[in-house]
Write a protein that holds these residues in place. Structure first.
Motif, PDB file in Angstrom:
ATOM      1  N   LEU A 174      -1.712 -12.608  -5.892  1.00 51.08           N
ATOM      2  CA  LEU A 174      -1.014 -12.043  -5.481  1.00 51.08           C
ATOM      3  C   LEU A 174      -1.042 -11.346  -4.360  1.00 51.08           C
ATOM      4  CD1 LEU A 174      -2.410  -8.875  -6.791  1.00 51.08           C
ATOM      5  CD2 LEU A 174      -3.356 -10.518  -7.175  1.00 51.08           C
ATOM      6  N   GLN A 175       0.317 -11.034  -3.870  1.00 51.83           N
ATOM      7  CA  GLN A 175       0.240 -10.066  -2.089  1.00 51.83           C
ATOM      8  C   GLN A 175      -0.479  -8.768  -2.779  1.00 51.83           C
ATOM      9  OE1 GLN A 175       4.290 -11.127  -0.795  1.00 51.83           O
ATOM     10  NE2 GLN A 175       3.514 -12.547   0.301  1.00 51.83           N
ATOM     11  N   TYR A 176      -1.197  -8.365  -0.992  1.00 55.63           N
ATOM     12  CA  TYR A 176      -1.255  -6.850  -0.815  1.00 55.63           C
ATOM     13  C   TYR A 176      -1.733  -6.693   0.612  1.00 55.63           C
ATOM     14  CZ  TYR A 176      -6.331  -8.594   0.061  1.00 55.63           C
ATOM     15  OH  TYR A 176      -7.434  -9.262   0.828  1.00 55.63           O
ATOM     16  N   ARG A 177      -2.076  -5.429   0.797  1.00 55.34           N
ATOM     17  CA  ARG A 177      -2.367  -4.856   1.552  1.00 55.34           C
ATOM     18  C   ARG A 177      -3.626  -4.269   2.148  1.00 55.34           C
ATOM     19  NH1 ARG A 177       2.639  -2.172   0.669  1.00 55.34           N
ATOM     20  NH2 ARG A 177       1.549  -0.406   0.368  1.00 55.34           N
ATOM     21  N   GLU A 178      -4.035  -4.789   3.142  1.00 54.99           N
ATOM     22  CA  GLU A 178      -5.436  -4.066   3.507  1.00 54.99           C
ATOM     23  C   GLU A 178      -5.952  -2.529   2.757  1.00 54.99           C
ATOM     24  OE1 GLU A 178      -9.482  -3.227   4.854  1.00 54.99           O
ATOM     25  OE2 GLU A 178      -8.403  -4.786   4.322  1.00 54.99           O
ATOM     26  N   GLY A 179      -6.886  -2.406   2.373  1.00 55.02           N
ATOM     27  CA  GLY A 179      -7.134  -1.361   1.402  1.00 55.02           C
ATOM     28  C   GLY A 179      -6.269  -0.689   0.268  1.00 55.02           C
ATOM     29  N   GLU A 180      -5.341  -1.523  -0.567  1.00 53.57           N
ATOM     30  CA  GLU A 180      -4.122  -1.275  -1.035  1.00 53.57           C
ATOM     31  C   GLU A 180      -4.772  -1.582  -2.777  1.00 53.57           C
ATOM     32  OE1 GLU A 180       0.447  -2.169  -2.220  1.00 53.57           O
ATOM     33  OE2 GLU A 180      -0.979  -4.373  -1.841  1.00 53.57           O
ATOM     34  N   ILE A 181      -4.511   0.161  -3.460  1.00 54.25           N
ATOM     35  CA  ILE A 181      -5.176   0.148  -4.940  1.00 54.25           C
ATOM     36  C   ILE A 181      -4.019  -0.623  -5.712  1.00 54.25           C
ATOM     37  CG2 ILE A 181      -5.431   1.434  -6.880  1.00 54.25           C
ATOM     38  CD1 ILE A 181      -6.663   3.576  -4.844  1.00 54.25           C
ATOM     39  N   MET A 192       1.106 -10.500 -17.369  1.00 49.84           N
ATOM     40  CA  MET A 192       1.060  -9.318 -16.574  1.00 49.84           C
ATOM     41  C   MET A 192       2.061  -9.287 -14.743  1.00 49.84           C
ATOM     42  SD  MET A 192      -2.458  -9.228 -13.719  1.00 49.84           S
ATOM     43  CE  MET A 192      -4.157 -10.603 -15.216  1.00 49.84           C
ATOM     44  N   ASN A 193       1.813  -8.091 -14.498  1.00 45.71           N
ATOM     45  CA  ASN A 193       1.999  -7.174 -13.550  1.00 45.71           C
ATOM     46  C   ASN A 193       1.193  -6.424 -13.027  1.00 45.71           C
ATOM     47  OD1 ASN A 193       5.529  -7.788 -14.271  1.00 45.71           O
ATOM     48  ND2 ASN A 193       4.773  -5.645 -15.324  1.00 45.71           N
ATOM     49  N   ALA A 194       1.384  -6.398 -11.606  1.00 49.60           N
ATOM     50  CA  ALA A 194       0.428  -5.070 -10.299  1.00 49.60           C
ATOM     51  C   ALA A 194       1.559  -4.581  -9.631  1.00 49.60           C
ATOM     52  CB  ALA A 194      -0.313  -6.436  -9.631  1.00 49.60           C
ATOM     53  N   LYS A 195       1.259  -3.148 -10.084  1.00 47.45           N
ATOM     54  CA  LYS A 195       1.819  -2.306  -9.705  1.00 47.45           C
ATOM     55  C   LYS A 195       0.714  -1.522  -8.213  1.00 47.45           C
ATOM     56  CE  LYS A 195       4.285   0.351 -12.652  1.00 47.45           C
ATOM     57  NZ  LYS A 195       3.792   1.063 -12.940  1.00 47.45           N
ATOM     58  N   ASN A 196       1.699  -1.863  -7.127  1.00 50.65           N
ATOM     59  CA  ASN A 196       1.261  -0.497  -6.481  1.00 50.65           C
ATOM     60  C   ASN A 196       1.231   0.877  -6.616  1.00 50.65           C
ATOM     61  OD1 ASN A 196       3.455  -0.495  -5.253  1.00 50.65           O
ATOM     62  ND2 ASN A 196       3.314  -1.412  -3.335  1.00 50.65           N
ATOM     63  N   ASP A 197       1.121   1.950  -5.056  1.00 54.57           N
ATOM     64  CA  ASP A 197       0.908   3.184  -5.303  1.00 54.57           C
ATOM     65  C   ASP A 197       2.490   3.237  -5.096  1.00 54.57           C
ATOM     66  OD1 ASP A 197       1.144   2.621  -2.801  1.00 54.57           O
ATOM     67  OD2 ASP A 197      -0.074   4.552  -1.684  1.00 54.57           O
ATOM     68  N   ILE A 198       3.360   2.837  -4.537  1.00 59.44           N
ATOM     69  CA  ILE A 198       4.583   3.492  -4.297  1.00 59.44           C
ATOM     70  C   ILE A 198       5.369   2.591  -5.633  1.00 59.44           C
ATOM     71  CG2 ILE A 198       4.801   4.379  -1.831  1.00 59.44           C
ATOM     72  CD1 ILE A 198       5.598   1.645  -1.119  1.00 59.44           C
ATOM     73  N   GLN A 199       5.113   2.079  -6.855  1.00 58.52           N
ATOM     74  CA  GLN A 199       5.369   1.695  -7.680  1.00 58.52           C
ATOM     75  C   GLN A 199       6.219   0.335  -7.193  1.00 58.52           C
ATOM     76  OE1 GLN A 199       4.374   3.612 -10.381  1.00 58.52           O
ATOM     77  NE2 GLN A 199       3.276   4.285  -9.358  1.00 58.52           N
ATOM     78  N   GLN A 200       5.652  -0.355  -6.312  1.00 61.36           N
ATOM     79  CA  GLN A 200       6.678  -1.629  -6.197  1.00 61.36           C
ATOM     80  C   GLN A 200       5.674  -2.731  -7.738  1.00 61.36           C
ATOM     81  OE1 GLN A 200       5.686  -1.778  -2.381  1.00 61.36           O
ATOM     82  NE2 GLN A 200       7.900  -1.958  -1.409  1.00 61.36           N
ATOM     83  N   VAL A 201       6.947  -3.381  -8.397  1.00 60.39           N
ATOM     84  CA  VAL A 201       5.715  -4.039  -8.892  1.00 60.39           C
ATOM     85  C   VAL A 201       5.520  -5.876  -8.588  1.00 60.39           C
ATOM     86  CG1 VAL A 201       6.149  -5.136 -11.896  1.00 60.39           C
ATOM     87  CG2 VAL A 201       6.257  -2.684 -11.044  1.00 60.39           C
TER      88      VAL A 201
END
Length: 142
Positions: free
Chosen positions: A108-115, A79-88
């Motif tokens: 996994l790490q995320y920022r508040e409100g991040e998809i 599994m990979n997770a990608k944010n809206d600026i394509q950081q994987v």
């Protein structure tokens, strides 16, 4: 494990159904949520960190026999997770076996409100071609 992780009405587990080349049906169940939803004792049991900056992803694979009976099966889950600026982020999946249940979990790490968009490849035992699926989850702090 899902029942232990959170209240049933807090989040909805999702699934996708696949047919193997031999016609056998498989269900891949998946869910993502904020790690602070874990009870402290559950987090300790599975060596997970509770944090407003960490999410948890849980995947399970069920084989459906000809009578409709579902049975958990082992698998290789990538599994990979990608944010809206394509950081994987490549997620390291940990296998958890509880009785007849088999789960694969990762943090996994995320920022508040991040998809985050998750790309999953699942290789159930005995199946050579992977089942692939994609889903997105919007993470909010509790």
């Amino acid at each position: 494990m899902l029942g232990m992780l959170m209240a049933a009405d807090s989040y909805a587990e999702q699934k996708k159904v696949f047919a193997a080349p031999d016609g056998t049906e498989y269900e891949v169940h998946y869910i993502a949520f904020n790690s602070t939803f874990l009870q402290p004792e559950v987090a300790r049991q599975y060596d997970l960190t509770r944090s407003k900056a960490l999410g948890v992803v849980n995947v399970s694979v069920l084989k459906v026999n000809e009578n409709g009976v579902r049975e958990a099966v082992g698998a290789i889950v990538n599994m990979n997770a990608k944010n809206d600026i394509q950081q994987v982020q490549h997620l390291s999946m940990q296998q958890v076996i509880e009785g007849k249940a088999i789960y694969y979990i990762a943090q996994l790490q995320y920022r508040e409100g991040e998809i985050l968009t998750f790309d999953i490849s699942v290789f159930p035992q005995g199946v050579s071609d992977p089942f692939r699926l994609r889903f997105s989850h919007n993470f909010y702090n509790d």
